[in-house]
Enzyme design. Structure first.
Site, PDB file in Angstrom:
ATOM      1  N   GLY A  12       1.193   4.652   4.564  1.00 46.73           N
ATOM      2  CA  GLY A  12       0.799   3.245   4.512  1.00 46.73           C
ATOM      3  C   GLY A  12       0.307   2.680   5.823  1.00 46.73           C
ATOM      4  N   ASP A  61       1.255  -0.473  -1.372  1.00 40.61           N
ATOM      5  CA  ASP A  61       1.488  -0.310   0.073  1.00 40.61           C
ATOM      6  C   ASP A  61       1.589  -1.667   0.773  1.00 40.61           C
ATOM      7  OD1 ASP A  61       0.839   2.233  -0.762  1.00 40.61           O
ATOM      8  OD2 ASP A  61      -0.383   2.713   0.987  1.00 40.61           O
TER       9      ASP A  61
HETATM   10  O1  PMV Z   1      -1.316   8.016   0.167  1.00 40.92           O
HETATM   11  P1  PMV Z   1      -1.488   6.574  -0.043  1.00 40.92           P
HETATM   12  O2  PMV Z   1      -0.653   5.716   0.805  1.00 40.92           O
HETATM   13  O3  PMV Z   1      -2.926   6.182   0.004  1.00 40.92           O
HETATM   14  O4  PMV Z   1      -0.894   6.288  -1.513  1.00 40.92           O
HETATM   15  C1  PMV Z   1      -1.711   6.105  -2.576  1.00 40.92           C
HETATM   16  C2  PMV Z   1      -0.893   5.881  -3.813  1.00 40.92           C
HETATM   17  C3  PMV Z   1      -1.741   6.039  -5.060  1.00 40.92           C
HETATM   18  O5  PMV Z   1      -0.880   5.716  -6.150  1.00 40.92           O
HETATM   19  C4  PMV Z   1      -2.201   7.486  -5.212  1.00 40.92           C
HETATM   20  C5  PMV Z   1      -2.960   5.137  -5.068  1.00 40.92           C
HETATM   21  C6  PMV Z   1      -2.650   3.655  -5.217  1.00 40.92           C
HETATM   22  O6  PMV Z   1      -3.609   2.881  -5.045  1.00 40.92           O
HETATM   23  O7  PMV Z   1      -1.522   3.279  -5.552  1.00 40.92           O
END
Ligand code: PMV
Length: 285
Positions: free
Chosen positions: A84, A129
């Site tokens: 995040g 996030d």
């Molecule tokens: O890896 P990150 O922090 O970009 O997590 C993305 C989480 C997903 O579920 C894959 C995408 C989202 O927008 O929630």
């Protein structure tokens, strides 16, 4: 005159990818941050950051005018690892801008202002996030307009993060899942159901741990894990973790492990040149 703001990183405890399709996810804010200091300067706005690139510059310019500011960014979050860091940057710059204007803003307003920045990084993120970075603690989250979230008790044990040393690939992994959404629907539904089970046992590592492992297996089945991430999950289990999983979009990034006594896992990671560290949950206020 300067304005200062801070945003916390996050780990998704369970529910990534499924959250994109309207299932809930659970995420925790961690005790690592990105900090932004804003001050006035003559001429074009200048960004100083350990990871400055065009995306960071463009993202910051959605909040900071192109003229007249110096923007200093510091972070102790691993960048592009699924912890995040972009959301933490978005939250930090929104808070710094408000601080400079002498404005006090509630966490929901921080989220509202930070989401356009997060979109400039990730296209159409679920928003989990930014929500957990701004609110802190452990959050049950469901995307929507507006998104829904509620606070949950935090997991009881220390968390060890193992860094694969490879960038996680949010856009590519989200796209990969989308291309085979119909095939992956049962796994995504199962992840959604697992999140509800996890929300009822966050204070019971012996029940929660196996759910993390099950979540990892489901993520592997939709093609977002890697051999390296699977090996780090196995390493964590061999060294006494209650459970472990990749955290974030996958394709690289980090594994998180729920573990009573982190020392043996940290030593094993060091022996294999894997960057590893403990994390605890950050609570606002
Ligand atoms: O890896 P990150 O922090 O970009 O997590 C993305 C989480 C997903 O579920 C894959 C995408 C989202 O927008 O929630």
């Amino acid at each position: 005159m300067t304005g200062r703001g801070e945003g916390h990183g996050k780990l998704i405890l369970c529910g990534e990818h499924a959250v994109v399709y309207g299932h809930p996810a659970i995420a925790i804010a961690v005790d690592r941050t990105t900090r932004v200091t804003l001050s006035r300067r003559d001429g074009a706005t200048e960004v100083r950051s350990p990871h400055v690139d065009d995306r960071v510059r463009d993202a910051l310019c959605t909040v900071v005018p192109e003229q007249g500011f110096a923007v200093e960014v510091e972070t102790d979050l691993p960048v592009r690892r699924g912890m995040g860091s972009s959301a933490a940057l978005a939250v930090a710059v929104v808070r710094a801008r408000a601080d400079l204007a002498g404005e006090t803003i509630a966490a929901d307003e921080v989220v509202h202002r930070a989401m356009p920045i997060e979109r400039s990084f990730h296209g159409s993120p679920s928003g989990v996030d930014v929500a957990v970075s701004a609110h802190g603690g452990c959050l049950w989250f469901k995307r929507g307009d507006p998104a829904v979230h509620r606070s949950l008790p935090s997991p009881a044990l220390p968390i060890v993060v193992l860094d694969s040393g490879e960038d996680r690939e949010t856009a590519r992994m989200v796209q990969r899942v989308a291309e085979r959404r119909a095939d992956h629907a049962p796994a995504l539904d199962a992840i959604g159901a697992l999140v509800e089970r996890a929300s009822a046992c966050l204070d019971d590592p012996e029940t929660l741990g196996p759910l993390l492992l099950e979540n990892h297996a489901l993520l592997r089945s939709i093609g977002v894990s890697t051999g390296r991430l699977d090996a780090m999950v196995s390493l964590a289990m061999e060294h006494g973790a209650h459970g472990a999983k990749l955290a974030g979009a996958g394709g690289g990034g980090v594994v998180m492990a729920l573990i009573e006594d982190p020392e043996s896992l940290l030593a094993a990671a060091r022996a294999r040149n894997i960057h590893a560290f403990t994390c605890s949950v950050w609570h606002a206020g």
